[in-house]
Design an enzyme around this catalytic site. Structure first.
Site, short mmCIF file in Angstrom:
data_model
loop_
_atom_site.label_atom_id
_atom_site.label_comp_id
_atom_site.label_asym_id
_atom_site.label_seq_id
_atom_site.Cartn_x
_atom_site.Cartn_y
_atom_site.Cartn_z
N SER A 126 43.97 38.27 40.96
CA SER A 126 44.22 38.65 42.36
C SER A 126 45.59 38.17 42.81
O SER A 126 46.06 37.12 42.39
CB SER A 126 43.15 38.06 43.28
OG SER A 126 43.45 38.42 44.63
N LYS A 181 35.53 38.19 40.79
CA LYS A 181 36.61 39.01 41.37
C LYS A 181 36.02 40.13 42.23
O LYS A 181 36.57 40.48 43.29
CB LYS A 181 37.49 39.60 40.25
CG LYS A 181 38.59 40.54 40.76
CD LYS A 181 39.53 39.83 41.71
CE LYS A 181 40.72 40.55 42.26
NZ LYS A 181 40.89 41.92 42.41
N HIS A 184 35.08 38.54 45.41
CA HIS A 184 36.35 38.26 46.10
C HIS A 184 36.78 39.51 46.86
O HIS A 184 37.16 39.46 48.03
CB HIS A 184 37.41 37.84 45.07
CG HIS A 184 38.83 37.91 45.58
ND1 HIS A 184 39.51 39.10 45.75
CD2 HIS A 184 39.69 36.94 45.98
CE1 HIS A 184 40.72 38.86 46.23
NE2 HIS A 184 40.86 37.55 46.37
N ASN A 185 36.73 40.64 46.18
CA ASN A 185 37.17 41.89 46.83
C ASN A 185 36.22 42.32 47.93
O ASN A 185 36.64 42.88 48.94
CB ASN A 185 37.33 43.00 45.79
CG ASN A 185 38.64 42.88 45.04
OD1 ASN A 185 39.15 41.77 44.86
ND2 ASN A 185 39.18 43.98 44.58
N GLU A 188 37.30 40.43 50.69
CA GLU A 188 38.58 41.05 51.11
C GLU A 188 38.30 42.26 52.03
O GLU A 188 38.93 42.40 53.08
CB GLU A 188 39.33 41.47 49.85
CG GLU A 188 40.62 42.21 50.03
CD GLU A 188 41.20 42.63 48.66
OE1 GLU A 188 41.44 41.74 47.82
OE2 GLU A 188 41.41 43.84 48.43
C1 6PG Z 1 43.71 41.67 44.66
C2 6PG Z 1 43.33 43.00 45.21
C3 6PG Z 1 43.61 44.07 44.21
C4 6PG Z 1 43.65 45.47 44.80
C5 6PG Z 1 42.29 45.99 45.13
C6 6PG Z 1 42.25 46.96 46.26
O1 6PG Z 1 42.84 40.82 44.64
O2 6PG Z 1 44.86 41.51 44.26
O3 6PG Z 1 41.97 43.02 45.53
O4 6PG Z 1 42.72 43.91 43.16
O5 6PG Z 1 44.53 45.58 45.84
O6 6PG Z 1 41.86 46.67 43.97
O7 6PG Z 1 41.00 47.48 46.24
P1 6PG Z 1 40.62 48.81 47.00
O8 6PG Z 1 41.55 49.89 46.49
O9 6PG Z 1 39.21 49.05 46.63
O10 6PG Z 1 40.84 48.52 48.44
#
Ligand code: 6PG
Length: 475
Positions: A126, A181, A184-185, A188
């Site tokens: 990330s 991860k 984590h997302n 996010e």
């Molecule tokens: C990170 C982000 C990265 C990416 C995501 C966006 O941790 O650096 O999460 O992995 O920006 O894949 O995900 P979406 O396209 O599903 O919003």
């Protein structure tokens, strides 16, 4: 001969390769697309890089046991690359998937490769392109012995937390790295949606100018409220092109690549009410229905009310904090439940430590969260003393914002669901007694009385009275 192999030279792979090289390692680079390999060598070929133009040449350029990091699009391309490399790998070689892979795929690949003596690590990465170059948060899981082998290089390139420790540690066997991860997302997604809702209230509910909105976010961006995503939002709000703000011109349609969806799916499989991430995901889906929304907007009008009071701004920051605590609590529940279901030896504190630097959800909440899990080992983050106290102070603001949003017709799905979860979680008597009875009424699923210590009974609800069953049939 190179010490590390990097397969995949799009921006994440290129930057990670450069990061590794900057720490003194020699790196062999390969991309299935020759042009990408050429571009990389044209730009950075004067460093300790060796280009390879085929899987065979790539494998031939690596010290044994080979360490190959794959930074390519998740899904089919990972299987194809593994298939292409496999004939040239030897027992004990290490393959690391640094993409946003579905951890179920990682589990399958790990098992398949273990049979061939290839050691596999599924590693969440990330931090976006800058993180990859200057220090990402790395979330490895899988083959433990392989981890010990690659630990020096991975900890060298990882971001450092505020206390100087690398944001990289072994999370557990199997798919533990990619699950971490994924969640984590999921967090996010929740963080982003909550900020968007705060922006929506300020923009359309109160009618603030963009600079005032930026100022409000700026005033909150400290302590527990400080976050990378909040800072990013402030930069976005302040950004102008030819003197005009760019943000209002951007189409209100958000896409997604799967990790948020997987978090919600895994939460559902594990029986975790990860409502904030779910609402954040669904809000993206709803945003995608632009034309339908336009048409519905012509059918239904917003409530005819004067704009919200400017004083409401004071509540928004506190409401955001309350909702974020709920979001993180749900994220931790999801990780713990899922890891438990797979029987992994998983420590939530380790995952939280990796998120303190480099990653997209790094924020002032993580330090206190780590302390809470270390000292009190609460069943749930929300009831740890520091967080219970903070929620006590901030929930009234969340109530006011959710209520104001509802009255003014401003959709606040993530904030409202955070509040509903909080109220559900602290409610000793939910209406699920009626739900039990309803299931029994139409499906004879049985129900349990408060005083009956688990014995199930069934009633003919149209009047003939109940009878005790030995166990709930149709349960
Ligand atoms: C990170 C982000 C990265 C990416 C995501 C966006 O941790 O650096 O999460 O992995 O920006 O894949 O995900 P979406 O396209 O599903 O919003």
């Amino acid at each position: 001969m190179a010490q590390i192999g990097m397969a995949g030279l799009a921006v994440m792979g290129s930057n990670l390769a450069r990061n590794i090289e900057s720490k003194g390692y020699s790196v062999a680079v390969y991309d299935i697309d020759r042009a990408a390999g050429q571009r990389f060598m044209d730009a950075y070929g004067d460093g300790k890089f060796e280009a390879a133009w085929s899987p065979e040449e790539f494998a031939g350029k690596l010290e044994r046991p080979r360490t190959i990091i794959m930074m390519i699009r998740a899904g089919g391309p990972v299987d194809s690359l593994i298939g292409a490399l496999l004939p040239y790998l030897a027992e004990g070689d290490i393959l690391i998937d640094g993409g946003n892979s579905d951890f179920h795929d990682t589990r399958r690949r790990l098992e398949m490769l273990a049979e061939k003596g290839i050691r596999y690590i599924g590693m969440g990465v990330s931090g976006g392109e800058q993180g990859a170059l200057h220090g990402p948060s790395l979330m490895p899981g899988g083959d433990r012995a392989a981890w010990e082998h690659v630990k020096p290089v991975l900890t060298a390139i990882a971001a450092k937390a505020p206390d100087g420790t690398p944001c990289c540690a072994y999370l557990g066997p199997d798919g533990a790295g990619h699950l971490t991860k994924t969640v984590h997302n999921g967090i996010e997604y929740g963080e982003m949606q909550l900020i968007c809702e705060a922006y929506h209230v300020m923009r359309d509910g109160i009618g603030l100018r963009q600079e005032e909105i930026a100022e409000a976010f700026g005033s909150w961006n400290t302590g527990m409220m400080n976050s990378y995503l909040m800072s990013a939002t402030i930069d976005i709000l302040n950004y102008r092109e030819n003197g005009e703000y760019l943000l209002p011109r951007i189409l209100d349609v958000a896409g997604q690549k799967g990790t948020g969806k997987w978090t919600v799916m895994e939460a559902a499989i594990s029986g975790v009410p990860a409502t904030v991430t779910a609402e954040a995901l669904f809000a993206r889906f709803l945003s995608g229905k632009k034309e339908e929304r336009r048409q519905a907007g012509a059918v239904f009008s917003a409530p005819d009310l004067p704009g919200m009071d400017k004083g409401t701004v004071a509540d928004i920051g506190a409401a955001l904090l309350a909702a974020r605590i709920v979001l993180y609590a749900q994220g931790c529940m999801t990780l713990q439940e899922a890891a438990g279901a797979y029987g992994w030896d998983f420590d939530i504190g380790t995952a939280l430590r990796l998120w303190r630097g480099g990653c997209i959800i790094r924020s002032g909440l993580l330090g206190p969260m780590i302390e809470a899990f270390r000292e009190q080992k609460p069943g749930n983050l929300m009831v740890a003393p520091e967080f219970a106290e903070t929620l006590d102070k901030t929930i009234p603001s969340l109530r006011r914002i959710a209520a104001e949003g509802a009255l003014h017709g401003i959709p606040l799905p993530a904030m409202s669901s955070a509040l509903s979860f909080f109220d559900g979680y602290r409610c000793a008597k939910l209406p699920a007694n009626l739900l039990q009875a309803q299931r029994d009424y139409f499906g004879a699923h049985g129900y349990v009385l408060e005083e009956s210590s688990g014995t199930s009974r069934h009633t003919d609800w149209t009047g003939k009275g109940g009878k005790i069953l030995s166990g709930a049939y149709n349960a």
